[in-house]
Design a protein around this motif. Sequence first.
Motif, short mmCIF file in Angstrom:
data_model
loop_
_atom_site.label_atom_id
_atom_site.label_comp_id
_atom_site.label_asym_id
_atom_site.label_seq_id
_atom_site.Cartn_x
_atom_site.Cartn_y
_atom_site.Cartn_z
N SER A 3 0.22 -31.58 -22.63
CA SER A 3 -1.32 -31.66 -22.76
C SER A 3 -1.87 -31.53 -24.20
CB SER A 3 -2.03 -30.54 -21.90
OG SER A 3 -1.40 -29.31 -22.41
N ARG A 4 -1.04 -31.24 -24.97
CA ARG A 4 -1.28 -30.95 -26.20
C ARG A 4 -1.07 -32.24 -27.11
NH1 ARG A 4 -0.95 -25.43 -26.55
NH2 ARG A 4 0.16 -24.69 -24.90
N ARG A 5 -0.51 -33.47 -26.34
CA ARG A 5 -0.55 -34.58 -27.11
C ARG A 5 -1.65 -35.71 -26.85
NH1 ARG A 5 5.43 -35.74 -27.76
NH2 ARG A 5 4.98 -37.89 -27.24
N PRO A 6 -1.91 -36.58 -27.62
CA PRO A 6 -3.18 -37.46 -27.53
C PRO A 6 -3.13 -38.38 -26.56
CG PRO A 6 -1.87 -38.06 -29.33
CD PRO A 6 -1.31 -37.01 -29.07
N GLU A 7 -1.52 -38.57 -25.87
CA GLU A 7 -1.93 -39.74 -24.91
C GLU A 7 -1.79 -38.98 -23.47
OE1 GLU A 7 2.56 -39.12 -26.10
OE2 GLU A 7 0.62 -38.71 -27.06
N TYR A 8 -2.09 -37.55 -23.44
CA TYR A 8 -2.51 -37.02 -22.10
C TYR A 8 -3.92 -36.77 -22.05
CZ TYR A 8 -1.93 -33.44 -18.33
OH TYR A 8 -2.12 -32.85 -17.30
N PRO A 9 -4.64 -36.93 -20.89
CA PRO A 9 -4.15 -37.43 -19.63
C PRO A 9 -3.75 -38.76 -19.48
CG PRO A 9 -6.43 -36.72 -19.20
CD PRO A 9 -5.72 -36.77 -20.67
N GLU A 10 -4.28 -39.66 -20.27
CA GLU A 10 -4.37 -41.13 -20.16
C GLU A 10 -3.63 -41.64 -21.52
OE1 GLU A 10 -7.80 -42.73 -19.07
OE2 GLU A 10 -8.13 -41.95 -17.55
N PRO A 11 -2.65 -42.34 -21.49
CA PRO A 11 -2.01 -43.18 -20.51
C PRO A 11 -0.84 -42.34 -19.57
CG PRO A 11 -0.95 -43.89 -22.02
CD PRO A 11 -2.07 -43.04 -22.75
N ILE A 12 -0.61 -41.20 -20.12
CA ILE A 12 0.59 -40.41 -19.37
C ILE A 12 -0.10 -39.18 -18.77
CG2 ILE A 12 2.53 -38.98 -19.85
CD1 ILE A 12 2.83 -42.08 -20.10
N GLY A 13 -0.32 -38.95 -17.64
CA GLY A 13 -0.86 -37.91 -17.01
C GLY A 13 0.01 -37.22 -16.14
N GLY A 14 -0.46 -36.16 -15.16
CA GLY A 14 0.05 -35.25 -14.43
C GLY A 14 0.88 -36.13 -13.18
N VAL A 15 0.14 -37.21 -12.86
CA VAL A 15 1.05 -37.90 -11.92
C VAL A 15 2.42 -38.31 -12.51
CG1 VAL A 15 0.82 -39.99 -10.49
CG2 VAL A 15 -0.98 -38.70 -10.56
N ASP A 16 2.65 -38.75 -13.48
CA ASP A 16 3.73 -39.09 -14.17
C ASP A 16 4.71 -38.06 -14.19
OD1 ASP A 16 3.01 -42.03 -15.29
OD2 ASP A 16 1.37 -40.87 -15.87
N ILE A 17 4.26 -36.82 -14.67
CA ILE A 17 4.96 -35.60 -14.67
C ILE A 17 5.63 -35.43 -13.19
CG2 ILE A 17 5.00 -33.33 -15.38
CD1 ILE A 17 3.14 -33.95 -17.60
N TYR A 18 4.72 -35.43 -12.30
CA TYR A 18 5.10 -34.71 -10.96
C TYR A 18 6.31 -35.78 -10.39
CZ TYR A 18 0.38 -32.63 -11.04
OH TYR A 18 -0.64 -31.93 -11.34
N ALA A 19 6.12 -37.11 -10.60
CA ALA A 19 6.95 -38.17 -10.17
C ALA A 19 8.36 -37.80 -10.82
CB ALA A 19 6.74 -39.49 -10.34
N ALA A 20 8.35 -37.81 -12.31
CA ALA A 20 9.58 -37.46 -12.98
C ALA A 20 10.21 -36.11 -12.46
CB ALA A 20 9.52 -37.31 -14.47
N VAL A 21 9.75 -35.01 -12.55
CA VAL A 21 10.38 -34.06 -11.79
C VAL A 21 10.86 -33.79 -10.25
CG1 VAL A 21 10.24 -31.46 -11.62
CG2 VAL A 21 9.00 -32.32 -13.43
N VAL A 22 10.13 -34.62 -9.59
CA VAL A 22 10.24 -34.45 -8.21
C VAL A 22 11.33 -35.55 -7.93
CG1 VAL A 22 9.47 -34.84 -5.84
CG2 VAL A 22 8.25 -33.41 -7.48
N GLU A 23 11.11 -36.87 -8.16
CA GLU A 23 11.77 -37.80 -7.91
C GLU A 23 12.94 -38.26 -8.90
OE1 GLU A 23 9.34 -41.01 -7.49
OE2 GLU A 23 7.75 -39.98 -6.06
N HIS A 24 13.11 -37.77 -10.24
CA HIS A 24 14.02 -38.38 -11.10
C HIS A 24 14.88 -37.16 -11.76
CE1 HIS A 24 12.65 -42.54 -10.78
NE2 HIS A 24 11.19 -41.68 -10.86
N GLY A 25 14.55 -35.90 -11.27
CA GLY A 25 15.51 -34.91 -11.85
C GLY A 25 15.08 -34.28 -13.19
#
Length: 211
Positions: free
Chosen positions: A169-191
């Motif tokens: 959230s401290r980076r310029p690419e948050y929440p677009e193009p990299i947002g919460g949905v990308d983080i949720y999927a990475a943690v839940v689906e990709h370890g």
Amino acid sequence: MPQADLPTRLSPEQADALWARQAALQAEAAEVLAQLDLLACASRLGVPEQIGSAASGLMVWRDLDLGVRCRAPGAREVFTALLPLLAHPGVLEVHYREETGERSPSGRPQDQRHYLVLRYRTPAGDVWKIDISVWQSDAPRAQLESTRRLRDLDPELRQAILWIKDVWSRRPEYPEPIGGVDIYAAVVEHGVRTPADFCAHLAARSSAEGA
């Protein structure tokens, strides 16, 4: 921020601070809902549902998301119902997009909506971003079920999500193009479990997409 500079370990003290901030933001979110009488206002249109991080308990910044399930309201009906909110003295700006017909965000009829983004300054001086999706259908939305799943995740996964969101959230690419949905999927689906893991995951995903 290069991957080598990203944290790979979260101390107990840092974890406690993350959760304390999350709880404080969630309490603020409840106050904002009350100050704007947001749910009652949205109820004039249909069935309001609080979604996103304020509902899942994974907050890292001042952001509220609300979905309203309706039966095909027009723009005039939407603005008339939400006028008390839009005219509130604390609302600094309003952005509106009509995403109906062929302008549906996904191209699917069930995802047609009137989309509003508000900036609201609280009496304490904090500015909140409030996203309101007024759907053109009263059918159940997948976002609500996704919010419930995140709320019910194992505490270890929830902490990993909160940690990565806090760093990103401290980076310029948050929440677009990299947002919460990308983080949720990475943690839940990709370890993925750390900000460094997430950076590596994004790099691998980018390579795969460019192949």
